[in-house]
Design a protein around this motif. Structure first.
Motif, PDB file in Angstrom:
ATOM      1  N   SER A  47      -2.300  10.756  10.452  1.00 42.37           N
ATOM      2  CA  SER A  47      -3.276   9.896  10.142  1.00 42.37           C
ATOM      3  C   SER A  47      -3.045   9.243   8.886  1.00 42.37           C
ATOM      4  N   ALA A  48      -2.450   9.682   7.783  1.00 42.97           N
ATOM      5  CA  ALA A  48      -2.175   8.728   6.740  1.00 42.97           C
ATOM      6  C   ALA A  48      -1.414   7.844   7.032  1.00 42.97           C
ATOM      7  N   LEU A  49      -0.136   8.274   7.599  1.00 41.86           N
ATOM      8  CA  LEU A  49       0.877   7.067   8.033  1.00 41.86           C
ATOM      9  C   LEU A  49       0.354   6.128   8.842  1.00 41.86           C
ATOM     10  N   LEU A  50      -0.635   6.444   9.687  1.00 40.85           N
ATOM     11  CA  LEU A  50      -1.168   5.471  10.606  1.00 40.85           C
ATOM     12  C   LEU A  50      -2.073   4.374   9.866  1.00 40.85           C
ATOM     13  N   ASP A  51      -2.866   5.057   8.965  1.00 40.80           N
ATOM     14  CA  ASP A  51      -3.596   4.220   7.863  1.00 40.80           C
ATOM     15  C   ASP A  51      -2.706   3.128   7.118  1.00 40.80           C
ATOM     16  N   TRP A  52      -1.687   3.750   6.840  1.00 41.08           N
ATOM     17  CA  TRP A  52      -0.685   2.893   6.186  1.00 41.08           C
ATOM     18  C   TRP A  52      -0.071   1.896   6.837  1.00 41.08           C
ATOM     19  N   THR A  53       0.341   2.161   8.162  1.00 41.04           N
ATOM     20  CA  THR A  53       0.943   0.958   8.778  1.00 41.04           C
ATOM     21  C   THR A  53      -0.091  -0.103   8.920  1.00 41.04           C
ATOM     22  N   LEU A  54      -1.583   0.047   9.226  1.00 46.02           N
ATOM     23  CA  LEU A  54      -2.373  -0.799   9.523  1.00 46.02           C
ATOM     24  C   LEU A  54      -2.767  -1.572   8.158  1.00 46.02           C
ATOM     25  N   PRO A  72       0.759  -1.193   0.029  1.00 46.79           N
ATOM     26  CA  PRO A  72       0.065   0.020   0.111  1.00 46.79           C
ATOM     27  C   PRO A  72       0.869   1.259   0.002  1.00 46.79           C
ATOM     28  N   VAL A  73       0.453   2.391  -0.559  1.00 47.47           N
ATOM     29  CA  VAL A  73       1.066   3.590  -0.622  1.00 47.47           C
ATOM     30  C   VAL A  73       0.227   4.545   0.356  1.00 47.47           C
ATOM     31  N   PRO A  74       0.878   5.572   1.119  1.00 45.73           N
ATOM     32  CA  PRO A  74       0.329   6.251   1.942  1.00 45.73           C
ATOM     33  C   PRO A  74      -0.579   7.380   0.929  1.00 45.73           C
ATOM     34  N   LEU A  75      -1.659   7.789   1.551  1.00 49.22           N
ATOM     35  CA  LEU A  75      -2.623   8.801   1.008  1.00 49.22           C
ATOM     36  C   LEU A  75      -2.335  10.055   1.513  1.00 49.22           C
TER      37      LEU A  75
END
Length: 304
Positions: free
Chosen positions: A97-104, A4-7
């Protein structure tokens, strides 16, 4: 399968982390620490060690973010544990928030069943962000400090115990001692290479201020010390005593030996981290340490 790529917000771009990014990541983490604590305590060796965690693939499990001017302003990595840092000047724009979403998303893709992340309690915005993403508190961690206006006194040796500084050949025995002692609460045993990267092979490792206790020829206790460049204090990375030698005052003895060694180099305080799973907080408080600040380890179950 592509990772996945961070948004990210407009103007920011991301890519995987490389070893060449370590100095810039260190500067980023230092700026974050200064905002919270008024001082920094991270070193580049710890960042480099994280990038060599067994199972972590930098190309898919790490990311750095650059702003429109090309400056590195955020980073994240995930491999059961995760870390996310956003430069203070770039917060409030959705990067965290974008990076936290990416980690998950990356953890789920890798088949990880849960992710943990440690956040300073003083960073209330980060705590709120984790809770909003469904993270729950797991354990509490404390940074403890021992102030040394005068040279610390060292207690008498218990019967049959000797103490000396760490020597080059002590690495394998110290590794086994620490892993055996930490088995009571750590999620997994670390192999020698991983452990050494975080301790005895760190550029800041201080062997002459690391105290080892022996019963005859057998290592029964260790306090592994790090120098803390740019500060006026020392740091103890790990303290461990073999189970069958606990209750004899060995931990207190090793702590005091390391405290005294740091004091003799001109330092006037020494710190260490502990957390609630270890059950060691009372020991450190009895030795005379005090809590400087606390963090919480948060966990999110992914149901994988």
């Amino acid at each position: 399968m592509l990772s996945p790529v961070p948004l990210l917000p407009p103007g920011y771009r991301s890519r995987p982390t490389t070893t060449g990014d370590i100095p810039a990541i260190h500067a980023l983490v230092t700026d974050c620490e200064r905002l919270l604590y008024g001082r920094s305590r991270s070193d580049a060796g710890a960042i480099a060690a994280d990038l060599t965690r067994p199972g972590l693939v930098p190309e898919s499990d790490t990311v750095v973010v650059h702003d429109p001017a090309g400056r590195l302003v955020a980073r994240a990595w995930v491999d059961r544990r995760s870390e996310v840092d956003v430069h203070p000047e770039h917060r409030g724009r959705g990067l965290g928030s974008a990076l936290l979403d990416w980690t998950l998303a990356r953890a789920r893709q890798a088949g990880t069943d849960r992710v943990v992340q440690t956040v300073p309690d003083a960073d209330t915005e980060a705590v709120a962000l984790l809770r909003a993403h469904g993270y729950a508190p797991l354990v509490t961690a404390w940074l403890l400090e021992f102030a040394m206006s005068a040279e610390p006194e060292v207690p008498d040796l218990p019967a049959g115990i000797t103490v000396r500084p760490f020597a080059a050949a002590d690495g394998p025995a110290a590794h086994v001692l620490v892993q055996d002692a930490f088995d009571e609460w750590q999620e997994r045993r670390q192999g020698y290479e991983e452990w050494a990267a975080h301790t005895v092979r760190r550029p800041t490792f201080a062997p002459q201020r690391s105290a080892l206790a022996f019963a005859g020829d057998h290592l029964v206790g260790a306090a592994l010390a790090l120098d803390d460049p740019g500060t006026d204090e020392g740091y103890l990375e790990q303290v461990a005593v073999r189970r069958d030698h606990r209750g004899r005052g060995i931990a207190r003895l090793l702590l005091r030996h390391s405290f005294r060694a740091f004091h003799r180099t001109g330092l006037r305080s020494c710190t260490l981290w502990t957390h609630s799973d270890t059950g060691a907080l009372d020991l450190y408080l009895r030795v005379g340490m005090t809590v400087r600040h606390s963090s919480t380890v948060f966990r999110k179950d992914l149901g994988v």
